[in-house]
Each structure stands twice: as C-alpha cells, then as structure tokens.
Write an enzyme that holds these catalytic residues in place. Structure first.
Site, PDB file in Angstrom:
ATOM      1  N   ARG A  97       8.646  -4.929  -8.466  1.00  0.00           N
ATOM      2  CA  ARG A  97       7.656  -5.372  -7.483  1.00  0.00           C
ATOM      3  C   ARG A  97       6.700  -4.197  -7.279  1.00  0.00           C
ATOM      4  NH1 ARG A  97       8.522  -6.928  -1.070  1.00  0.00           N
ATOM      5  NH2 ARG A  97       6.293  -7.303  -0.627  1.00  0.00           N
ATOM      6  N   HIS A  98       5.417  -4.496  -7.155  1.00  0.00           N
ATOM      7  CA  HIS A  98       4.437  -3.421  -6.919  1.00  0.00           C
ATOM      8  C   HIS A  98       4.855  -2.539  -5.742  1.00  0.00           C
ATOM      9  CE1 HIS A  98       3.064  -5.459  -3.322  1.00  0.00           C
ATOM     10  NE2 HIS A  98       3.185  -6.580  -4.012  1.00  0.00           N
ATOM     11  N   GLY A  99       4.318  -1.308  -5.702  1.00  0.00           N
ATOM     12  CA  GLY A  99       4.547  -0.432  -4.555  1.00  0.00           C
ATOM     13  C   GLY A  99       3.914  -1.028  -3.298  1.00  0.00           C
TER      14      GLY A  99
ATOM     15  N   ASN B 278       0.838  -4.818   2.973  1.00  0.00           N
ATOM     16  CA  ASN B 278       2.259  -4.711   3.344  1.00  0.00           C
ATOM     17  C   ASN B 278       2.367  -3.729   4.508  1.00  0.00           C
ATOM     18  OD1 ASN B 278       3.310  -4.599  -0.149  1.00  0.00           O
ATOM     19  ND2 ASN B 278       3.219  -6.387   1.192  1.00  0.00           N
TER      20      ASN B 278
ATOM     21  N   THR C 227      -0.244 -11.737   2.421  1.00  0.00           N
ATOM     22  CA  THR C 227      -1.179 -11.349   1.369  1.00  0.00           C
ATOM     23  C   THR C 227      -1.389 -12.436   0.333  1.00  0.00           C
ATOM     24  OG1 THR C 227      -0.247  -9.135   1.629  1.00  0.00           O
ATOM     25  CG2 THR C 227      -1.763  -9.487  -0.206  1.00  0.00           C
TER      26      THR C 227
ATOM     27  N   ARG D 139      -2.698  -4.788  -7.148  1.00  0.00           N
ATOM     28  CA  ARG D 139      -1.568  -3.972  -6.691  1.00  0.00           C
ATOM     29  C   ARG D 139      -0.464  -3.887  -7.748  1.00  0.00           C
ATOM     30  NH1 ARG D 139      -1.970  -8.804  -3.819  1.00  0.00           N
ATOM     31  NH2 ARG D 139      -0.117  -9.985  -3.266  1.00  0.00           N
TER      32      ARG D 139
ATOM     33  N   GLU E 128       1.524 -13.390  -7.056  1.00  0.00           N
ATOM     34  CA  GLU E 128       2.315 -13.686  -5.869  1.00  0.00           C
ATOM     35  C   GLU E 128       2.180 -15.162  -5.517  1.00  0.00           C
ATOM     36  OE1 GLU E 128       4.697 -13.591  -4.362  1.00  0.00           O
ATOM     37  OE2 GLU E 128       4.694 -12.011  -2.833  1.00  0.00           O
ATOM     38  N   ARG E 129       3.150 -15.652  -4.750  1.00  0.00           N
ATOM     39  CA  ARG E 129       3.029 -16.997  -4.188  1.00  0.00           C
ATOM     40  C   ARG E 129       1.750 -17.056  -3.361  1.00  0.00           C
ATOM     41  NH1 ARG E 129       5.760 -19.892   0.695  1.00  0.00           N
ATOM     42  NH2 ARG E 129       6.493 -17.865   1.380  1.00  0.00           N
ATOM     43  N   HIS E 130       0.970 -18.114  -3.522  1.00  0.00           N
ATOM     44  CA  HIS E 130      -0.207 -18.286  -2.681  1.00  0.00           C
ATOM     45  C   HIS E 130       0.271 -18.632  -1.272  1.00  0.00           C
ATOM     46  CE1 HIS E 130      -4.038 -19.483  -1.110  1.00  0.00           C
ATOM     47  NE2 HIS E 130      -4.631 -19.137  -2.239  1.00  0.00           N
ATOM     48  N   TYR E 131      -0.174 -17.843  -0.291  1.00  0.00           N
ATOM     49  CA  TYR E 131       0.340 -18.035   1.077  1.00  0.00           C
ATOM     50  C   TYR E 131      -0.524 -18.981   1.901  1.00  0.00           C
ATOM     51  CZ  TYR E 131       4.667 -15.695   2.485  1.00  0.00           C
ATOM     52  OH  TYR E 131       5.987 -15.390   2.700  1.00  0.00           O
TER      53      TYR E 131
ATOM     54  N   HIS F 293       5.493  -9.436  -8.023  1.00  0.00           N
ATOM     55  CA  HIS F 293       5.415  -9.513  -6.555  1.00  0.00           C
ATOM     56  C   HIS F 293       6.725  -9.995  -5.940  1.00  0.00           C
ATOM     57  CE1 HIS F 293       1.028  -9.080  -6.852  1.00  0.00           C
ATOM     58  NE2 HIS F 293       1.250  -9.608  -8.044  1.00  0.00           N
TER      59      HIS F 293
ATOM     60  N   ASN G 174       7.565 -12.577  -4.143  1.00  0.00           N
ATOM     61  CA  ASN G 174       8.008 -13.972  -4.326  1.00  0.00           C
ATOM     62  C   ASN G 174       7.951 -14.449  -5.773  1.00  0.00           C
ATOM     63  OD1 ASN G 174       8.712 -14.795  -1.530  1.00  0.00           O
ATOM     64  ND2 ASN G 174       6.606 -14.110  -1.180  1.00  0.00           N
TER      65      ASN G 174
HETATM   66  C1  DG2 Z   1       3.980 -10.400   0.171  1.00  0.00           C
HETATM   67  C2  DG2 Z   1       5.319 -11.035   0.357  1.00  0.00           C
HETATM   68  O1  DG2 Z   1       3.747 -10.357  -1.205  1.00  0.00           O
HETATM   69  O2  DG2 Z   1       5.500 -11.369   1.658  1.00  0.00           O
HETATM   70  O3  DG2 Z   1       2.256 -12.072   0.098  1.00  0.00           O
HETATM   71  O4  DG2 Z   1       2.598 -11.052   2.014  1.00  0.00           O
HETATM   72  O5  DG2 Z   1       4.898  -8.865  -2.913  1.00  0.00           O
HETATM   73  O6  DG2 Z   1       2.505  -9.311  -3.100  1.00  0.00           O
HETATM   74  O7  DG2 Z   1       3.392  -7.878  -1.205  1.00  0.00           O
HETATM   75  P1  DG2 Z   1       3.617  -9.034  -2.137  1.00  0.00           P
HETATM   76  C3  DG2 Z   1       2.857 -11.243   0.816  1.00  0.00           C
HETATM   77  P2  DG2 Z   1       6.847 -12.044   2.219  1.00  0.00           P
HETATM   78  O8  DG2 Z   1       7.050 -13.347   1.531  1.00  0.00           O
HETATM   79  O9  DG2 Z   1       7.989 -11.072   2.001  1.00  0.00           O
HETATM   80  O10 DG2 Z   1       6.528 -12.233   3.705  1.00  0.00           O
END
Ligand code: DG2
Length: 249
Positions: free
Chosen positions: A9-11, A16, A22, A61, A88-91, A183, A185
């Site tokens: 996973r990226h730093g 974060n 994110t 990242r 990363e999962r799209h939030y 990432h 997720n």
């Molecule tokens: C984090 C993970 O993703 O958040 O999208 O906020 O690995 O890209 O920093 P990353 C984000 P959580 O699911 O742990 O809240």
C-alpha cells in the site's frame, strides 16, 4: 514452483494524514509517506527481494511510493505497468469529507458500513463535484461508463479480478516475481481473493501504509503459507491505526 508476489500500500498520503476520504482523488504522499516508501525499498533489499515486474495504480501516491521504493532498491529500471483497475475504491460522495466529522454526523454503524461493508457503496458522487473523476484526462482511455461514481469492495473485486487474471497472474505463472503498489481497499480486494476470506470476515482486515506484504503462491496461485509483512510489528501498529481512523480528531 513457488511464485512470489509482493503487495505494497502506498505510504501515508496528505489526505491520510488529514483523515479525509480519498478514493480516486489524486493526492500526494505526506513527508511521513515518503519516508515509509523509502523504508519499503530498504526492506526489499534487506530481504533480498528483487521483483522482475512492477504494477501500480494510476494514482500519484502509489506511483510516488513505487518510484521512491525502487530508487532505494536500485531497481528503477524495472518494467512497470499502470492500470486504473488497481486504483483505490471510489469513495463516491464521501471523497474529500473528513472521516471524524462523517463518523460524528452519521454514527459508527453507518460510518463502518461505508468503510468496511462488502457490498454497500457510499452515495454516488455527482459528475460536476470538485472531487469527481468523470472528466479526468488520465481516464480518457477508458469508457465514461467505466469511470465509477462510487464503489463497494465487491465492485472493486469485480473490476480488479479480470486484470489480475489477464496480467498479474500471467506474469507470476511465467515465473516472474511481481510487486504491486496500490491502495488500502484495492489490496484488501486482492488479499480477499488470494486468502479466500469470507465477505463478512474481510471487514476486519486493514492494510498498513508502506510495508511490503510477501506472498508465496503455488501453481494455482494459492498461498503455500501465510503471507508475511517484512516488518510485522510496524504492520500490526499500522493496521490498528487504519482501523481506528475516524476516531482521530
Ligand atoms: C483510503 C482508504 O485509501 O480509506 O480512500 O480514504 O489507501 O488510497 O489511502 P488509500 C481512502 P479507508 O477505507 O481505510 O477509510
């Protein structure tokens, strides 16, 4: 034959550090994250791990972490493939929101459903939201329909696994040692697949920033033993910190 796969996973990113959701927003590493990335490279050297091929998401990242770590390990020359399916999962509409404020506003149950449920996506983001990626040129090679407006972990698995089979698994079966920089997720999705973790148990799995996780896989790409973090103590502390996110001020 044993096939070696390293997941990183990226730093720590700026967001974060600020405790913001994110997802697909393209934030950079924090100063701490840059140090973690360098340490990841040192850990590869200390453990005599020399990947043959590198994968990253399309997000800065992960790419920065890759570059810093490979530089430390004197491996900048390696062939590298970048793909949005490792993103990363799209939030969704949570992108850009403060995790602690979201927890306070919606309560622990809803907050954890959005963060860790298997198949409940957050509310979708609007295309004209400042944190939407609908018009982001870096995704101009994929169809607009594929650019997510929100994703659950299940949706991430559905978009990631075809790429796993077509590219990453293929390289592993060709005898290459593969390193993937991605990432929290997207790596939870991959670990769920590799370790056969159930839809409910995956809620308890958190991936720390910047610590390489090493898999040894058999010819069916099943783990021959439990995957190991190269710094187990730091990994346990880092995973606990991720689990507690939102509780921070
Ligand atoms: C984090 C993970 O993703 O958040 O999208 O906020 O690995 O890209 O920093 P990353 C984000 P959580 O699911 O742990 O809240």
């Amino acid at each position: 034959m044993v096939h070696k796969l390293i997941l990183v996973r990226h730093g720590q990113s700026d967001w974060n550090e600020k405790n913001l959701f994110t997802g697909w927003v393209d934030v950079r590493l924090s100063a701490v994250g840059e140090k973690e990335a360098a340490r990841a490279g040192e850990l590869l050297v200390e453990n005599n791990i020399r990947p043959d091929v590198v994968y990253t998401s399309k997000l800065s990242r992960a790419i920065q972490t890759c570059n810093i770590a490979l530089d430390k390990a004197d491996l900048l020359y390696l062939d590298t493939k970048r793909d949005w399916r490792l993103n990363e999962r799209h939030y969704g509409a949570l992108q850009g929101k403060d995790k602690a404020q979201t927890l306070a506003e919606y309560g622990q149950e809803q907050f954890m459903t959005w963060r860790r449920s298997f198949d409940v996506p957050p509310p979708p983001i609007k295309d004209d939201d400042e944190f939407s990626q609908y018009n982001d040129v870096r995704y101009s090679n994929i169809s607009k329909d594929e650019i997510p407006k929100t994703e659950s972990l299940k949706i991430v698995i559905d978009r990631l696994l075809p790429y796993w089979h077509s590219d990453i698994a293929k390289d592993l079966l060709d005898g290459k040692t593969v390193i993937v920089f991605a990432h929290g997720n997207s790596l939870r999705a991959l670990v769920k697949h590799l370790d056969g973790i159930s839809d409910s148990d995956i809620a308890g799995l958190n991936i720390p920033t910047g610590i390489p996780l090493v898999y040894e896989l058999d010819d069916e790409l099943k783990p021959t033993k439990k995957a190991e973090y190269l710094d187990p103590e730091a990994a346990a502390a880092g995973a606990a910190a991720v689990a507690a996110q939102g509780n921070k001020k």
